[in-house]
Design an enzyme around this catalytic site. Sequence first.
Site, PDB file in Angstrom:
ATOM      1  N   GLU A  65      -5.446  -7.959  -0.186  1.00  0.00           N
ATOM      2  CA  GLU A  65      -6.243  -7.716   1.020  1.00  0.00           C
ATOM      3  C   GLU A  65      -7.611  -7.221   0.578  1.00  0.00           C
ATOM      4  OE1 GLU A  65      -4.786  -5.062   4.036  1.00  0.00           O
ATOM      5  OE2 GLU A  65      -2.738  -5.801   3.838  1.00  0.00           O
ATOM      6  N   GLU A  71       0.817  -1.225   0.000  1.00  0.00           N
ATOM      7  CA  GLU A  71       0.000   0.000   0.000  1.00  0.00           C
ATOM      8  C   GLU A  71       0.846   1.268   0.000  1.00  0.00           C
ATOM      9  OE1 GLU A  71      -2.854  -0.214   3.200  1.00  0.00           O
ATOM     10  OE2 GLU A  71      -3.371  -2.292   2.772  1.00  0.00           O
TER      11      GLU A  71
END
Length: 466
Positions: free
Chosen positions: A401, A310
């Site tokens: 995720e 991320e």
Amino acid sequence: MIGSLALSLLVASGVVAQSVTYQAESATLSGVTVGTSVSGFTGTGYVEGFDEAADSITFTVNSSTSQLYDLKLIYNGPYGDKYTNVVLNNAGGSQVSLPATTAWTTVSAGQVLLNAGSNTIQIQNNWGWYLIDAITLSPAAKRGPHKVTTAPINKKANPDAKALLKYLGSIYGKHILSGQQDQASLDWVTQNVGKTPAILGVDLMDYTESRKSRGASSTDVDKAIAFAKQGGIITFCWHWGAPTGLYDTEDHRWWSGFYTDATDFNIETALADTTNANYTLLMNDIDTIAVELKKLQAAGVPVIWRPLHEAEGAWFWWGAKGPEPCKKLWKILYERLTKKHGLNNLIWEWNSVKTDWYPGSDYVDLVSADTYSQGDHGPISATYNNLLTLANDTKIIAAAEIGSVMEPAQLQAYQADWVYFCVWSGDFISGGTWNSVDFLKSVYSSDYVLTLDEIQGWKNGTSKTV
């Protein structure tokens, strides 16, 4: 304005190559208003005022047939990077990134599978504070065969890593692997859903010195080895606590030290040269993690390895100074782990979508994204298509995720060929809000979704699903 009637006529007449534009100011507005002060918009205005969670725009689209359409969104983003949600017919859709811009910009918003008859396309507030001008729809071309490579970037990759990447390639576009973060949450799935995920997600977070010195410990490596012995597949992330500079205040405790706002550690200055103390601390952490990864290699466990995740969000320190320092650290990680430590069991998974963050195909085996949209079981097609473009369809794509699990039929209809999903732990899987037990049972019973019992023999090519 070209509206729903025009789309219906285009489809009915067989002229399907054209795009159709829907002006936001003519849609049904909830909690938002029409603006005209920012020049350059199309139509008679744009929609602004996305400042409350329930704010939305709803377009009504009539179609004479059921067909998949590419959806694009025209927006202006003067208040920084944002996200919006696109929801079709009140069920399913995508989280769409709206990068900061002061110009009217067109971005892909994925695809929508229109039903014959009346449909709604809703733009829902997410991060808010952006301007929406219009959407466009154009018939989606049928996607040809993928062009992905299953040759690891590491020329010395061991047979275990080669077998894993080959297996992922063999199911890509045909099935999706089920995955669950954290052993306790995986066990919850087994007990409550009746099936065990094919992938266990674990974390190297509590193995480095800045956390161990404060009492942290972990058995995730042991759990990974045990799950692999059951025939499962392992993916490791690394919530890398900054090696120094943790604030450890009431608002930012030491255990949140991977967050940008919890440390004054500066990746840019740490990587400025190889002689400063912070560079040495980074290398020490990498060397510490190498010890754990070597245990997995010795046990015959290949790892889908997802460090620096991320990054483009900038909420973790490795992304806080922009793409260049992050890409530099990624390459250092790769070189140090593969060449210095001889780790040849790793499948290197990049975990950001933006093109300027991509370290290059020579350093990436898989591309992936993390997406959270509560209660939305859509295919996340906008993000998938952006990743497809990012690597020019040469890399397998994973949903590393997620919060809400994607509905299998939607994945297939939208050609969103995620190779695996991994639901985050705790309430994301067991709380009932993100995913109901009944819904999870339906997902895990789908022929499209592979579970632990269905992938047995994947390493030696005897799995029934290959």
